[in-house]
Design an enzyme around this catalytic site. Structure first.
Site, PDB file in Angstrom:
ATOM      1  N   ASP A  67      86.923 127.402 -61.758  1.00 38.27           N
ATOM      2  CA  ASP A  67      85.908 126.731 -60.938  1.00 38.27           C
ATOM      3  C   ASP A  67      86.487 126.141 -59.660  1.00 38.27           C
ATOM      4  O   ASP A  67      87.709 126.130 -59.448  1.00 38.27           O
ATOM      5  CB  ASP A  67      85.207 125.633 -61.761  1.00 38.27           C
ATOM      6  CG  ASP A  67      86.183 124.809 -62.587  1.00 38.27           C
ATOM      7  OD1 ASP A  67      87.389 124.820 -62.282  1.00 38.27           O
ATOM      8  OD2 ASP A  67      85.746 124.142 -63.542  1.00 38.27           O
ATOM      9  N   ASN A 135      82.179 115.039 -71.895  1.00 38.79           N
ATOM     10  CA  ASN A 135      80.800 115.334 -72.319  1.00 38.79           C
ATOM     11  C   ASN A 135      80.692 116.725 -72.949  1.00 38.79           C
ATOM     12  O   ASN A 135      79.599 117.238 -73.132  1.00 38.79           O
ATOM     13  CB  ASN A 135      79.827 115.214 -71.132  1.00 38.79           C
ATOM     14  CG  ASN A 135      80.116 116.236 -70.033  1.00 38.79           C
ATOM     15  OD1 ASN A 135      81.057 117.027 -70.136  1.00 38.79           O
ATOM     16  ND2 ASN A 135      79.310 116.227 -68.989  1.00 38.79           N
ATOM     17  N   HIS A 137      81.912 119.572 -71.610  1.00 36.13           N
ATOM     18  CA  HIS A 137      81.841 120.726 -70.701  1.00 36.13           C
ATOM     19  C   HIS A 137      83.119 121.562 -70.762  1.00 36.13           C
ATOM     20  O   HIS A 137      84.197 121.066 -71.064  1.00 36.13           O
ATOM     21  CB  HIS A 137      81.477 120.312 -69.262  1.00 36.13           C
ATOM     22  CG  HIS A 137      82.535 119.639 -68.463  1.00 36.13           C
ATOM     23  ND1 HIS A 137      82.250 118.653 -67.535  1.00 36.13           N
ATOM     24  CD2 HIS A 137      83.883 119.789 -68.399  1.00 36.13           C
ATOM     25  CE1 HIS A 137      83.372 118.261 -66.957  1.00 36.13           C
ATOM     26  NE2 HIS A 137      84.365 118.928 -67.466  1.00 36.13           N
ATOM     27  N   GLU A 142      77.995 122.194 -67.651  1.00 37.37           N
ATOM     28  CA  GLU A 142      77.595 120.896 -68.184  1.00 37.37           C
ATOM     29  C   GLU A 142      76.655 121.077 -69.380  1.00 37.37           C
ATOM     30  O   GLU A 142      76.108 122.172 -69.582  1.00 37.37           O
ATOM     31  CB  GLU A 142      76.886 120.098 -67.076  1.00 37.37           C
ATOM     32  CG  GLU A 142      77.757 119.813 -65.841  1.00 37.37           C
ATOM     33  CD  GLU A 142      78.799 118.721 -66.055  1.00 37.37           C
ATOM     34  OE1 GLU A 142      79.323 118.554 -67.177  1.00 37.37           O
ATOM     35  OE2 GLU A 142      79.104 118.019 -65.066  1.00 37.37           O
TER      36      GLU A 142
END
Ligand code: F6R
Length: 240
Positions: A67, A135, A137, A142
């Site tokens: 990314d 979280n 990811h 996400e």
């Protein structure tokens, strides 16, 4: 999914570097999927030391990164291009023409997503290295991202912006969007190695390993991968 619990960050990094260097020795033209963030830095350090000692070479190796932030020039200190140069590519004998990251500054981001997806389809990762967001990811996928997704543009969640603000002068400078490999692109790798260290990752590790696979915890998709190794330290494993 095979879960390996190591005593600490150093042992986690050594185990990951061992698997990656074995692959490099086995296949001198291997394609490696790399991640940025704090977690893989120790692994990259060991790989760079091994290369310096002549134990491995990156000359024929191709890389694809997960990314990049949208709108950050690649020369900026916080870009993932800069991160990879500083932490690995400038320290080893890799041909930079063989390194690939999605371009978060492309004029047409939709076209860039299609280009990167096609690149990944033509260059399947022999190993994809992953970190884990607190979280759940993976890449910048996400919670709520479809398991069928390919490279796409993401609005970063408040939790990810907070986690990543430590690397910027202040939170307002953290980009709000990123371009990321999709979950299907990650699952296409022949082998996945996920690393996590520290108690901030313990809840996400619990959900990823113990709860049924669900888009609310993107990393849980790895339960369905035929060759996934999760290497974590004792703190990240504390809820297992
Ligand atoms: C980085 C990436 C992210 C990070 C994750 C954990 O390329 O894709 O998913 O792996 O946010 O980051 P750290 O390792 O900094 O805790």
């Amino acid at each position: 999914m095979k879960v390996i619990i190591k005593e600490n960050y150093e042992e986690m990094s050594a185990a990951a570097a061992g698997l990656i260097s074995d692959e490099i020795k086995r296949n001198k033209k291997t394609t490696l999927g790399f991640a940025t963030g704090s977690t893989p830095i120790g692994t990259y350090k060991i790989l760079a030391q091994m290369c310096k000692k002549g134990e491995i070479s990156f000359k024929g190796i191709k890389t694809v990164n997960l990314d990049e932030y949208v709108g950050l020039d690649k020369t900026s200190d916080q870009s993932y291009v800069t991160f990879m140069s500083q932490n690995l590519f400038d320290l080893v004998d890799i041909d930079k023409a063989n390194t690939n990251l999605p371009n978060g500054c492309a004029k047409n981001l939709e076209k860039e997503c299609q280009r990167y997806t096609s690149l990944l389809q033509a260059n399947k990762q022999d190993i994809q290295l992953l970190g884990l967001g607190s979280n759940g990811h993976v890449g910048f996928n996400e919670p709520g991202t479809s398991f069928d997704s390919h490279t796409h543009i993401v609005d970063l969640t408040e939790s990810t912006i907070n986690d990543n603000s430590r690397l910027f002068e202040d939170k307002s400078q953290v980009p709000k969007q990123a371009i990321t490999m999709g979950i299907a692109d990650i699952m296409n790798a022949k082998m996945v190695i996920l690393l996590a260290s520290g108690k901030a990752k313990a809840n996400a590790i619990y959900k990823m390993v113990k709860e049924p696979a669900s888009e609310s915890c993107p990393a849980s998709v790895l339960q369905n991968h035929p060759n996934c190794v999760v290497i974590i330290d004792k703190e990240a494993a504390k809820n297992l």
